[in-house]
Write a protein that holds these residues in place. Structure first.
Motif, PDB file in Angstrom:
ATOM      1  N   GLU A  70      37.831  34.143  47.212  1.00  0.00           N
ATOM      2  CA  GLU A  70      38.525  34.026  45.940  1.00  0.00           C
ATOM      3  C   GLU A  70      38.248  35.186  45.000  1.00  0.00           C
ATOM      4  O   GLU A  70      38.926  35.324  43.972  1.00  0.00           O
ATOM      5  CB  GLU A  70      38.156  32.695  45.287  1.00  0.00           C
ATOM      6  N   ASP A  71      37.264  36.045  45.309  1.00  0.00           N
ATOM      7  CA  ASP A  71      36.969  37.169  44.433  1.00  0.00           C
ATOM      8  C   ASP A  71      37.781  38.413  44.784  1.00  0.00           C
ATOM      9  O   ASP A  71      37.568  39.477  44.201  1.00  0.00           O
ATOM     10  CB  ASP A  71      35.468  37.495  44.454  1.00  0.00           C
ATOM     11  N   GLU A  72      38.742  38.286  45.710  1.00  0.00           N
ATOM     12  CA  GLU A  72      39.607  39.398  46.083  1.00  0.00           C
ATOM     13  C   GLU A  72      41.053  38.966  45.845  1.00  0.00           C
ATOM     14  O   GLU A  72      41.480  37.912  46.320  1.00  0.00           O
ATOM     15  CB  GLU A  72      39.406  39.766  47.552  1.00  0.00           C
ATOM     16  N   THR A  73      41.807  39.757  45.143  1.00  0.00           N
ATOM     17  CA  THR A  73      43.198  39.400  44.863  1.00  0.00           C
ATOM     18  C   THR A  73      44.045  39.552  46.121  1.00  0.00           C
ATOM     19  O   THR A  73      43.691  40.322  47.027  1.00  0.00           O
ATOM     20  CB  THR A  73      43.790  40.297  43.770  1.00  0.00           C
ATOM     21  N   PRO A  74      45.170  38.826  46.194  1.00  0.00           N
ATOM     22  CA  PRO A  74      46.064  39.026  47.334  1.00  0.00           C
ATOM     23  C   PRO A  74      46.510  40.480  47.487  1.00  0.00           C
ATOM     24  O   PRO A  74      46.647  40.981  48.607  1.00  0.00           O
ATOM     25  CB  PRO A  74      47.244  38.110  47.010  1.00  0.00           C
ATOM     26  N   GLU A  75      46.719  41.168  46.382  1.00  0.00           N
ATOM     27  CA  GLU A  75      47.147  42.567  46.446  1.00  0.00           C
ATOM     28  C   GLU A  75      46.070  43.443  47.074  1.00  0.00           C
ATOM     29  O   GLU A  75      46.366  44.290  47.930  1.00  0.00           O
ATOM     30  CB  GLU A  75      47.487  43.077  45.046  1.00  0.00           C
ATOM     31  N   ARG A 124      43.632  42.401  49.050  1.00  0.00           N
ATOM     32  CA  ARG A 124      43.450  42.009  50.448  1.00  0.00           C
ATOM     33  C   ARG A 124      44.590  42.536  51.313  1.00  0.00           C
ATOM     34  O   ARG A 124      44.388  42.916  52.469  1.00  0.00           O
ATOM     35  CB  ARG A 124      43.332  40.489  50.563  1.00  0.00           C
ATOM     36  N   LEU A 131      46.833  34.379  50.816  1.00  0.00           N
ATOM     37  CA  LEU A 131      46.500  33.370  49.817  1.00  0.00           C
ATOM     38  C   LEU A 131      45.302  32.520  50.198  1.00  0.00           C
ATOM     39  O   LEU A 131      44.542  32.084  49.331  1.00  0.00           O
ATOM     40  CB  LEU A 131      47.701  32.439  49.592  1.00  0.00           C
ATOM     41  N   ARG A 143      48.219  27.476  45.174  1.00  0.00           N
ATOM     42  CA  ARG A 143      48.777  28.820  45.017  1.00  0.00           C
ATOM     43  C   ARG A 143      50.022  29.031  45.875  1.00  0.00           C
ATOM     44  O   ARG A 143      50.643  30.095  45.814  1.00  0.00           O
ATOM     45  CB  ARG A 143      47.730  29.870  45.415  1.00  0.00           C
ATOM     46  N   GLY A 160      52.646  32.002  45.109  1.00  0.00           N
ATOM     47  CA  GLY A 160      52.405  33.131  45.999  1.00  0.00           C
ATOM     48  C   GLY A 160      53.381  33.268  47.144  1.00  0.00           C
ATOM     49  O   GLY A 160      53.235  34.158  47.986  1.00  0.00           O
ATOM     50  N   HIS A 198      37.275  29.848  50.809  1.00  0.00           N
ATOM     51  CA  HIS A 198      38.241  29.792  49.720  1.00  0.00           C
ATOM     52  C   HIS A 198      38.613  28.336  49.480  1.00  0.00           C
ATOM     53  O   HIS A 198      38.528  27.509  50.379  1.00  0.00           O
ATOM     54  CB  HIS A 198      39.487  30.634  50.035  1.00  0.00           C
TER      55      HIS A 198
END
Length: 259
Positions: free
Chosen positions: A12-17, A19, A44, A51, A55, A204
């Protein structure tokens, strides 16, 4: 045929963008492989149900664009795991994407068996309607996703359609990891196929992921297995082994029911 499974960490500390960019870079690092596989719903997270709607992406959305470019840049067949697809009618699906070495979307598979027992994926997403296979130069892929692994009827259908290598991206929870490894081997043995089972690492939505991606041969022998953390498995497969196994131990011809 060289296959690489990217057991990507989903946290959860990494954004989808972020990643998405990192996954594309990892795919590019697999130049020299013939087939690269990513896990289920890695943009996600397979359990990030809250989400899914926000997403969701169309088939020409940002994940597909990034994976198309990565497949072309690496010159590989890329099973890009799955995304939450928003169809033109607004319905949501858990959809796997297969790209050619030229970056073309060669096949897609909407997950048939949705997990959740009247919650989560089972109520939020539409159900796929048909099994999907796709021929590569050296093998025929049969596509399945995560919870599908528990339903052998799907894999019989894939074998009947010519599948020789079963590709199963997943976001499997660690608390049922023994089922993951057991069922993946069972699908290989009963189908006399290679199994490429690629899961996620990390945690996550409060769910620790099993990891332990697997490459299994048509006799059910584990050729490679990852641990819990992010890891890449690269294994050379002999496409002729499927035909040899089926010839030397012709169990599939003795089927009576379901034909």
């Amino acid at each position: 045929m060289r296959a690489s499974l990217i057991q990507l960490a989903v946290t959860e500390d990494e954004t989808p963008e972020a990643r998405r960019a990192r996954a594309a870079a990892l795919v590019l690092d697999q130049r020299g492989s013939d087939l690269v596989v990513l896990p289920e719903l890695w943009p996600l997270g397979a359990f990030a149900f809250d989400r899914f709607a926000a997403g969701a992406e169309p088939l020409d959305g940002p994940t597909a664009a990034a994976m198309s470019t990565a497949a072309r840049g690496a010159g590989v067949w890329l099973h890009a795991g799955s995304i939450i697809e928003r169809a033109t009618d607004g319905a949501l699906y858990n959809t796997s994407l297969l790209f050619s070495p030229e970056g073309q979307l060669a096949a897609r598979y909407r997950k048939i068996h949705r997990f959740g027992f009247d919650r989560g994926e089972a109520v939020l997403l539409g159900r796929g309607e048909r099994p999907v296979t796709h021929a590569l130069p050296d093998t025929v892929l049969g596509l399945a996703t995560c919870y599908d692994l528990r339903f052998p009827e799907l894999f019989r259908s894939l074998v009947d359609a010519g599948a020789q290598t079963l590709v199963i991206p997943a976001g499997w929870p660690d608390r049922r990891r023994d089922h993951w490894t057991l069922l993946a081997r069972a699908r290989a043995v009963e189908s006399q196929c290679y199994v490429l089972a690629c899961g996620t690492a990390g945690t996550h939505a409060g769910v620790r992921q099993a990891g332990h991606s697997l490459v299994i041969d048509p006799w059910g022998e584990v050729l490679a297995e990852a641990g819990h953390d992010e890891q890449i498995l690269t294994v050379d497969l002999d496409p002729e082994r499927v035909a040899r196994t089926r010839e030397e131990f012709p169990v599939l011809r003795d089927r009576v029911l379901g034909r």
